[in-house]
Each structure stands twice: as C-alpha cells, then as structure tokens.
Write an enzyme that holds these catalytic residues in place. Structure first.
Site, PDB file in Angstrom:
ATOM      1  N   ASP A   1       4.717  -4.514  -5.182  1.00  0.00           N
ATOM      2  CA  ASP A   1       4.281  -5.221  -3.978  1.00  0.00           C
ATOM      3  C   ASP A   1       3.294  -6.304  -4.387  1.00  0.00           C
ATOM      4  O   ASP A   1       3.438  -6.913  -5.464  1.00  0.00           O
ATOM      5  CB  ASP A   1       3.718  -4.224  -2.945  1.00  0.00           C
ATOM      6  CG  ASP A   1       3.848  -4.731  -1.514  1.00  0.00           C
ATOM      7  OD1 ASP A   1       2.908  -5.389  -1.037  1.00  0.00           O
ATOM      8  OD2 ASP A   1       4.892  -4.508  -0.875  1.00  0.00           O
ATOM      9  N   ASP A   2       2.317  -6.576  -3.580  1.00  0.00           N
ATOM     10  CA  ASP A   2       1.394  -7.691  -3.817  1.00  0.00           C
ATOM     11  C   ASP A   2       0.578  -7.467  -5.103  1.00  0.00           C
ATOM     12  O   ASP A   2       0.513  -6.356  -5.629  1.00  0.00           O
ATOM     13  CB  ASP A   2       0.449  -7.810  -2.601  1.00  0.00           C
ATOM     14  CG  ASP A   2      -0.106  -9.207  -2.439  1.00  0.00           C
ATOM     15  OD1 ASP A   2       0.035 -10.015  -3.367  1.00  0.00           O
ATOM     16  OD2 ASP A   2      -0.693  -9.482  -1.369  1.00  0.00           O
TER      17      ASP A   2
ATOM     18  N   ASP B   1       7.024 -11.572   2.378  1.00  0.00           N
ATOM     19  CA  ASP B   1       5.973 -11.399   3.378  1.00  0.00           C
ATOM     20  C   ASP B   1       5.691 -12.735   4.085  1.00  0.00           C
ATOM     21  O   ASP B   1       6.264 -13.763   3.712  1.00  0.00           O
ATOM     22  CB  ASP B   1       4.715 -10.852   2.687  1.00  0.00           C
ATOM     23  CG  ASP B   1       3.909  -9.950   3.594  1.00  0.00           C
ATOM     24  OD1 ASP B   1       4.088 -10.030   4.831  1.00  0.00           O
ATOM     25  OD2 ASP B   1       3.086  -9.166   3.088  1.00  0.00           O
TER      26      ASP B   1
ATOM     27  N   LYS C   1      10.926  -8.481  -1.299  1.00  0.00           N
ATOM     28  CA  LYS C   1      10.242  -8.352  -0.006  1.00  0.00           C
ATOM     29  C   LYS C   1       9.496  -9.663   0.202  1.00  0.00           C
ATOM     30  O   LYS C   1       8.648 -10.031  -0.625  1.00  0.00           O
ATOM     31  CB  LYS C   1       9.277  -7.160  -0.035  1.00  0.00           C
ATOM     32  CG  LYS C   1       8.319  -7.084   1.162  1.00  0.00           C
ATOM     33  CD  LYS C   1       7.517  -5.779   1.108  1.00  0.00           C
ATOM     34  CE  LYS C   1       6.283  -5.797   1.974  1.00  0.00           C
ATOM     35  NZ  LYS C   1       5.472  -4.567   1.815  1.00  0.00           N
TER      36      LYS C   1
ATOM     37  N   SER D   1       9.721  -9.955   6.277  1.00  0.00           N
ATOM     38  CA  SER D   1       8.619  -9.511   7.136  1.00  0.00           C
ATOM     39  C   SER D   1       8.481 -10.398   8.374  1.00  0.00           C
ATOM     40  O   SER D   1       7.590 -10.177   9.204  1.00  0.00           O
ATOM     41  CB  SER D   1       7.299  -9.502   6.353  1.00  0.00           C
ATOM     42  OG  SER D   1       7.418  -8.632   5.260  1.00  0.00           O
TER      43      SER D   1
ATOM     44  N   ARG E   1      10.705  -5.876   8.322  1.00  0.00           N
ATOM     45  CA  ARG E   1       9.555  -5.204   8.924  1.00  0.00           C
ATOM     46  C   ARG E   1       9.387  -5.754  10.329  1.00  0.00           C
ATOM     47  O   ARG E   1       9.313  -6.952  10.538  1.00  0.00           O
ATOM     48  CB  ARG E   1       8.316  -5.493   8.074  1.00  0.00           C
ATOM     49  CG  ARG E   1       8.236  -4.697   6.774  1.00  0.00           C
ATOM     50  CD  ARG E   1       7.752  -3.287   7.017  1.00  0.00           C
ATOM     51  NE  ARG E   1       6.495  -3.316   7.768  1.00  0.00           N
ATOM     52  CZ  ARG E   1       5.324  -3.624   7.245  1.00  0.00           C
ATOM     53  NH1 ARG E   1       5.197  -3.873   5.947  1.00  0.00           N
ATOM     54  NH2 ARG E   1       4.234  -3.658   7.995  1.00  0.00           N
TER      55      ARG E   1
ATOM     56  N   ASP F   1       1.421  -2.665   9.539  1.00  0.00           N
ATOM     57  CA  ASP F   1       1.429  -1.861   8.309  1.00  0.00           C
ATOM     58  C   ASP F   1       1.136  -0.389   8.575  1.00  0.00           C
ATOM     59  O   ASP F   1       0.246  -0.058   9.360  1.00  0.00           O
ATOM     60  CB  ASP F   1       0.339  -2.366   7.352  1.00  0.00           C
ATOM     61  CG  ASP F   1       0.674  -3.723   6.780  1.00  0.00           C
ATOM     62  OD1 ASP F   1       1.741  -4.275   7.116  1.00  0.00           O
ATOM     63  OD2 ASP F   1      -0.146  -4.221   5.989  1.00  0.00           O
TER      64      ASP F   1
HETATM   65  C1  GLA Z   1       1.120  -7.215   4.271  1.00  0.00           C
HETATM   66  C2  GLA Z   1       2.368  -6.344   4.291  1.00  0.00           C
HETATM   67  C3  GLA Z   1       2.121  -5.082   3.484  1.00  0.00           C
HETATM   68  C4  GLA Z   1       1.749  -5.432   2.072  1.00  0.00           C
HETATM   69  C5  GLA Z   1       0.539  -6.354   2.064  1.00  0.00           C
HETATM   70  C6  GLA Z   1       0.232  -6.883   0.695  1.00  0.00           C
HETATM   71  O1  GLA Z   1       0.059  -6.644   4.951  1.00  0.00           O
HETATM   72  O2  GLA Z   1       2.737  -6.033   5.584  1.00  0.00           O
HETATM   73  O3  GLA Z   1       3.266  -4.252   3.503  1.00  0.00           O
HETATM   74  O4  GLA Z   1       2.839  -6.045   1.450  1.00  0.00           O
HETATM   75  O5  GLA Z   1       0.738  -7.479   2.919  1.00  0.00           O
HETATM   76  O6  GLA Z   1      -0.865  -7.732   0.664  1.00  0.00           O
END
Ligand code: GLA
Length: 473
Positions: free
Chosen positions: A123-124, A202, A200, A234, A259, A263
């Site tokens: 992820d991030d 975002d 993913k 997202s 999404r 979160d």
């Molecule tokens: C957003 C996304 C999360 C995650 C964070 C990472 O909040 O919705 O799922 O990926 O960013 O910074």
C-alpha cells in the site's frame, strides 16, 4: 475492462423481503448464462465494427482484462502496518521488502495460497520521495533494495501475485509522490515493467474533474501495457459512494473493484459503520457487483486487536455475503489459531467465491436486533447469515425457511462455523442462537422435492412447522 456481465440487464433481483423467491433466483442464473453467450456475439460484432472503422487505437479493443471473476483474496499492508517506515527501530513491522517477503512466505507455507489468498499488496509509503531521471516512480532504495521487480518475481515463483499502490493526484494520502494526469501512462508502464498484477489507485490530492479524467485514463493505460493488471479504484469513495455522483455502470467497465466508503479501522465500531452503509445502500451496490467488478468494503481486520472471535466471524460472514474482496490486513506471522480458522473456513470462502458473483442482501431487520442476510449462490444453493446487534446474551431466534421466503422443499443446511448439518423442510421452525455481535451462518443446498423419509429418524417424525418447540439448529 468491459466485462460481459457489465452490460447484462439481469442483476440480482431487488426484491422486497416478502417477494424473495428461489424460483426467480433460478431463472436469473440461467438468464445470466444465456446473456453471456449473447453478449460474446455482441462483443464480436462490436469488434468487427471497430476494426472496420479502425478509428480507435488498438488498445481500446483489449478492454476486458478477464481478471477477478470471483472476489479477489489476499493480504494488504495498510490497516495493520500503515506508514511505518522506521526500519531502524522497528525492522519487523516497517514497510519494506522484508515485510512483503515474510507475508508471502506465510501465505505460501501456511495453507493460505491453496484457499485462494494469492495477492500480496503493497500500500502507501513504498516509494522514494523522488522520481528517477526518466520521471519514473521508484521504490525507496533503503527499504526496498531489490526494487519492486524482485518482489514480483518472488511472488510469482510461489504462485502468488503482487499488488501495488498509487494515487491519482499530486501526492499519495501519506504524502508520497502521486500520479497526476500527465504521469498516468508512464506509471502504468512502470508497473507493467515491474510485472505487478494489481494496482490500487487512491484519490487523495485530486479534484472531481481530475478524477473523472484520471480513473478511466489509468484503466486504458494499464490495458495498453498488454499486461493483465487488476485495477482497484478508490474513486467512488472520494465522491460519497452513491449516484448521481458515482456512475457504477462506468466503474464496472473500467475497474475490477472499487472502494465505495471510508477506511476500515481495527475496531468493531468501524466494521459496523461499514456494514450499515453497505446494507443501507444495498439496492444500488448489489446491482453494481458481478464477476470482474466488485464493491470493496475494505480489508478484513480479523486477527488484529479490535475484534472478538464472534465479531471476527461476523466480519467474515458478512464480507462473504457481500461478495467482497477478502484482503486480510493482519500479521500472518503471529496470527492466533482461532483467527486463522475463521479466515481459512472453507465453506465461508466457497460462499464468498461463488461463481455467480451476486452480492447478497439484508432481508430481515427485526426489532429484537436480529438481522438476516441472504446471498443466492450458483446451482440454486444459498447462504443465510443471522446477525445479532444485541449486547446482552445469546438470542434464540426462531424462524423457518418459508418465513424467509424459500420455496417449498427440503434443504440440507450446514452451519458454516460448526459444520453441523441437518435436513430442514421449508415449513419447519428452527432456532438459531446468535451471540451478541455475532453470527450464525448457514449454507443451504438446492431444495429437493419433499422426501418424507428425511423427516423421520428411528421411526420418530422430526418436528414440523406445527410443533410448538422449534428444531434447534
Ligand atoms: C487512503 C486509503 C487507505 C490507504 C491510505 C494510504 O486513506 O483509503 O486504504 O491506502 O490512503 O495512505
């Protein structure tokens, strides 16, 4: 990513509780098969027209990536490991190649992979703060010394897949380099060069207009690479998750999953908030879901710190009913046996992975705090979940299959979490005992014609609908 189902007018019927019927479900399942055939023909004609016109670039013809025909399963770093980049002081938990290698090893060695948990998703906070001289994203050199390609190869050697994270905007939500409109093509190509299997995308630090342009553009850019890369958008979560701001038809054509909502956090409150939003909006959301295109209520937090065992079963059951992606975000190196057993429950997984791809619905909301959820499955089977919002004690909920609008017949009923099975006639009253914040989840076979012998045991007739005391499941 056009998928044949996307254009099918047949959807999970939006029937009010009193009209739920298996006859219509059966009709729907056949209808879908038929429509897929018709649609392939239609797609062929479409192709011919496009070739004749040859006005569009070739990549437009390769929209269907064919991926994620059932909800994807795997592991995703965010909820559990967030943006921990302190590898000096917290080497086991920081976002680094070692973390993903550790999780891949667990998926590979502890029976997860065989059950379908194959994605390992970064992820991030993986990227270096600077793009390279060619303008490409690059992994943080200290934490990912082998680069992302090394990780992809590591996954592929073990039959796993690698997912990566980027953000349609100037920065990721965690403040790392984003993918603004002019970087979409180069980033898509970089991910393909790294042999990643999923993105993913975002939406932090972008506005409505940029998102409207950027999300479809990334879909096309991914397709143009020629590498099948599943695409998680997202976008709807940034637009409130509902029409008219969100166009689910379009999303189904360009993304494999999306999404819709905020979160998830490691708490029951958070799970419940998500459950409430998804089932309050089930008419809209169920119609959007199908093979290759899934609503994503976010990660499974089973095995972390916030959920009890009952609540963990509830999350597993409701995510399976919703045909939701099953991405765990937990520590597979230290997960408890109880949490593992829930996540590895074969029947819950097979309900989640049912090929029909219908997203289930809430069909009953009792004043007592008991709710019933239902998902039609292929071959005329189905799943039911009895969920308790109560906080006092196990509640004995009495009902019958005909009260839940099942057609007449006898059903083999299996309790997903205890494996107990029983034959139930539609009219037979039964009782399920549902723990506070817990569930009872049932898998029901196709109705057989009524067979009286099934209702006799040792010469004694089993209880029927007219008995005062219901059958205890
Ligand atoms: C957003 C996304 C999360 C995650 C964070 C990472 O909040 O919705 O799922 O990926 O960013 O910074």
């Amino acid at each position: 990513m056009v998928n044949p189902m996307a254009r099918s007018p047949i959807r999970t019927p939006s029937l009010p509780y009193t009209q739920l019927s298996f006859t219509s479900t059966r009709g729907t399942a056949c209808g879908v098969q038929h429509l897929i055939q018709v649609d392939i023909t239609a797609a062929g004609m479409h192709l011919a027209v496009l070739l004749l016109a040859s006005a569009l670039p070739l990549t437009t013809l390769a929209l269907d990536n064919g991926l994620m025909r059932t909800p994807p399963m795997g592991w995703l770093a965010w909820e559990r490991f967030r943006c921990d980049i302190d590898c000096d002081n917290d080497p086991k938990n920081c976002i680094s190649e070692n973390l993903f290698i550790d999780m891949a090893d667990r998926l590979f060695k502890d029976g997860w992979k065989e059950l379908g948990y194959v994605y390992v998703n970064i992820d991030d906070c993986w990227a270096s703060m600077e793009r390279d001289k060619q303008g490409r994203l690059q992994a943080d050199p200290k934490r990912f010394p082998g680069g992302i390609l090394k990780l992809s190869r590591y996954m592929h050697d073990r039959g796993l897949k690698l997912g990566i994270y980027a953000d349609m905007g100037t920065h990721t939500c965690g403040g790392y380099p984003g993918t603004p409109l002019d970087k979409i093509k180069i980033d898509a190509q970089t991910f393909a060069d790294w042999e990643v299997d999923m993105l993913k995308f975002d939406g932090c630090y972008s506005d409505v207009m940029q998102q409207e342009e950027g999300y479809p553009l990334m879909s096309m850019a991914l397709n143009a690479t020629g590498r099948p890369i599943a695409y998680s958008c997202s976008w709807p979560a940034y637009q409130g998750g509902l029409p008219p701001k969100v166009n689910y038809t379009q999303l189904g054509e360009i993304c494999n999953l999306w999404r819709n909502y905020g979160d998830i956090q490691d708490s029951w409150d958070s799970v419940l908030r998500i459950v409430d939003w998804f089932f309050e909006n089930q008419d809209i959301l169920s119609a959007a879901a199908g093979p290759g295109r899934w609503n994503d209520p976010d990660m499974l937090v089973i095995g972390d710190f916030g959920l009890s065992i009952d609540q963990s079963r509830s999350q597993m059951a409701l995510w399976a009913i919703m045909a939701a992606p099953l991405y765990m975000s937990n520590d597979l190196r230290t997960i408890s046996n109880e949490a593992r057993a829930i996540l590895q429950n074969k029947m819950a997984i097979s309900i989640s992975q049912d090929v029909s791809g219908f997203q289930g619905r809430r069909i009953v909301k009792e004043k007592s705090g008991i709710e019933v959820f239902w998902r039609p499955l292929s071959k005329n089977t189905s799943a039911l979940v009895f969920f308790s919002r109560r906080t006092d004690m196990p509640f004995r909920y009495k009902t019958s299959l005909s009260r839940l609008n099942y057609e007449s017949g006898s059903y083999k009923v299996i309790d997903v979490f205890t494996d107990k099975s029983v034959m139930l006639k539609d009219s037979t009253y039964f009782v399920v005992s549902v723990n506070p914040t817990g569930v009872v989840m049932l898998y029901l076979s196709a109705p057989a014609k009524l067979n009286p012998r099934l209702f006799y045991r040792g010469g004694q007739r089993q209880r029927s609908a007219h008995d005062e005391n219901a059958f205890f499941l």
